[in-house]
Design an enzyme around this catalytic site. Structure first.
Site, PDB file in Angstrom:
ATOM      1  N   ASP A 127       1.101  -1.398  -0.263  1.00 30.13           N
ATOM      2  CA  ASP A 127      -0.493   0.238   0.195  1.00 30.13           C
ATOM      3  C   ASP A 127       1.008   1.609   0.075  1.00 30.13           C
ATOM      4  OD1 ASP A 127      -2.121  -1.862   0.234  1.00 30.13           O
ATOM      5  OD2 ASP A 127      -3.064  -0.919   2.074  1.00 30.13           O
ATOM      6  N   HIS A 283       3.378  -2.481   2.846  1.00 32.40           N
ATOM      7  CA  HIS A 283       3.724  -0.822   2.230  1.00 32.40           C
ATOM      8  C   HIS A 283       4.782  -0.408   1.350  1.00 32.40           C
ATOM      9  CE1 HIS A 283       1.035  -1.030   5.675  1.00 32.40           C
ATOM     10  NE2 HIS A 283       0.274   0.874   5.046  1.00 32.40           N
TER      11      HIS A 283
HETATM   12 ZN    ZN Z   1      -2.430   3.414   3.149  1.00 28.78          ZN
END
Ligand code: ZN
Length: 329
Positions: A127, A283
């Site tokens: 992400d 991430h």
């Molecule tokens: Zn996010």
């Protein structure tokens, strides 16, 4: 008479002098008071400004904590989660906020428990990119011939555009996260969310020629930051033909804690041990360098176990923290 006259004049002069002294004293006193008041005012103003900053920092931190508390699946306790420190300063176009999550274990819905001997499926998802780390993540994935899924934010610089293209060209799934990733705007109203998501979809289509089909809500579908009932957003995305994906395993790279890459590996490995299908939240934002370091080890261990590493597609079991028909939490 002369004497009394001159005496009267002397008295009058003394009186004038006394009055003048009193005047001077009064003026001086007032001047000093004014000066002191001004100094106090300035000092108090400085103090107020300082306290305001402090309050804002505390509020930011609190908001982060709230955001991160929303990601559990069957467990609604508000454990602090925090993705990154709230002091992070973002350049224009950078996500203002990160999804945060200190939980590293989820109890999944029945039907997804790991059964010994069954083939496990693991979906690595990244992400908040693209960023400088995205290149390296793509390099590692290419080296091990693993396909993953990238829930991206909106960026228009050339490097980011090159990353969107590379994700598509190398066979990964390019998916929608949020253009601005600003919880405060996108979760203000359904209209604001629609605009943000459409803007991102249009950007990715312009750059790559592909319309993404999968969505991940910032903070997950059960986040408690949104002003609007999340089920309205879920209804919107599903009506639009999107599938939305949360996660059931977190690497922990979103937390405040200074996890080493070994910790991230442990979190992922202990998480996926529970499930038939694992969707792993990681991430690829700029500050997540330990993710890059951990990725290689995670892939080696998973491949060593014979686990299937896949990009999200139409056959992927959807992991949801909240369903359209969920009770409001
Ligand atoms: Zn996010």
């Amino acid at each position: 008479m002369d004497e009394s006259n001159s005496g009267g004049v002397r008295d009058a002069r003394r009186r004038r002098q006394r009055i003048n002294r009193m005047k001077t004293t009064i003026v001086a006193t007032i001047a000093i008071w004014m000066l002191v008041s001004m100094i106090v005012c300035v000092a108090l103003t400085v103090k107020v400004v300082g306290l305001n900053h402090k309050i804002n920092r505390i509020l930011d931190y609190y908001e982060e904590q709230l955001k991160s508390s929303s990601v559990t699946m069957d467990d609604t306790d508000v454990s602090g989660k925090n993705e990154g420190n709230s002091e992070e300063v973002f350049a224009p176009g950078e996500p203002e906020e990160y999804d945060t999550d200190t939980k590293t274990q989820y109890t999944d819905a029945e039907g997804n428990r790991y059964v010994t001997g069954e083939q496990q499926k693991v979906y690595l998802t990244f992400d908040d990119g693209p960023s400088d780390n995205t290149d390296e993540i793509l390099d590692v994935l290419a080296e091990y011939q693993v396909k993953a899924t990238f829930f991206v934010v909106g960026k228009t610089d050339e490097h980011s555009k090159a990353m969107y293209r590379r994700i598509v060209e190398e066979g990964h799934t390019l998916a929608l996260h949020s253009y601005s990733h600003k919880y405060s705007s996108i979760y203000q109203s359904l209209d604001a969310y629609k605009k943000d998501l459409t803007k991102l979809s249009d950007l990715l289509y312009d750059v790559t020629g592909v319309r993404p089909k999968y969505v991940r809500f910032p903070g997950g579908s059960s986040n408690r930051v949104s002003n609007v009932d999340m089920r309205e957003f879920i209804k919107y995305v599903t009506d639009e033909g999107y599938k939305y994906f949360d996660w059931n395993v977190v690497s922990g790279d979103a937390t405040n804690q200074a996890y080493t890459s070994e910790d991230l590996v442990d979190n992922v490995m202990s998480g996926i041990a529970n499930y038939q299908t694992s969707i792993v939240l990681m991430h690829d934002a700029t500050n997540k360098t330990s993710t890059v370091e951990a990725l290689r080890t995670v892939i080696e261990q998973l491949q060593g176990m014979g686990v299937e590493l896949l990009p999200i597609d139409d056959n992927t079991k959807e992991i949801h923290h909240m369903e359209l028909n969920s009770e409001k939490n």
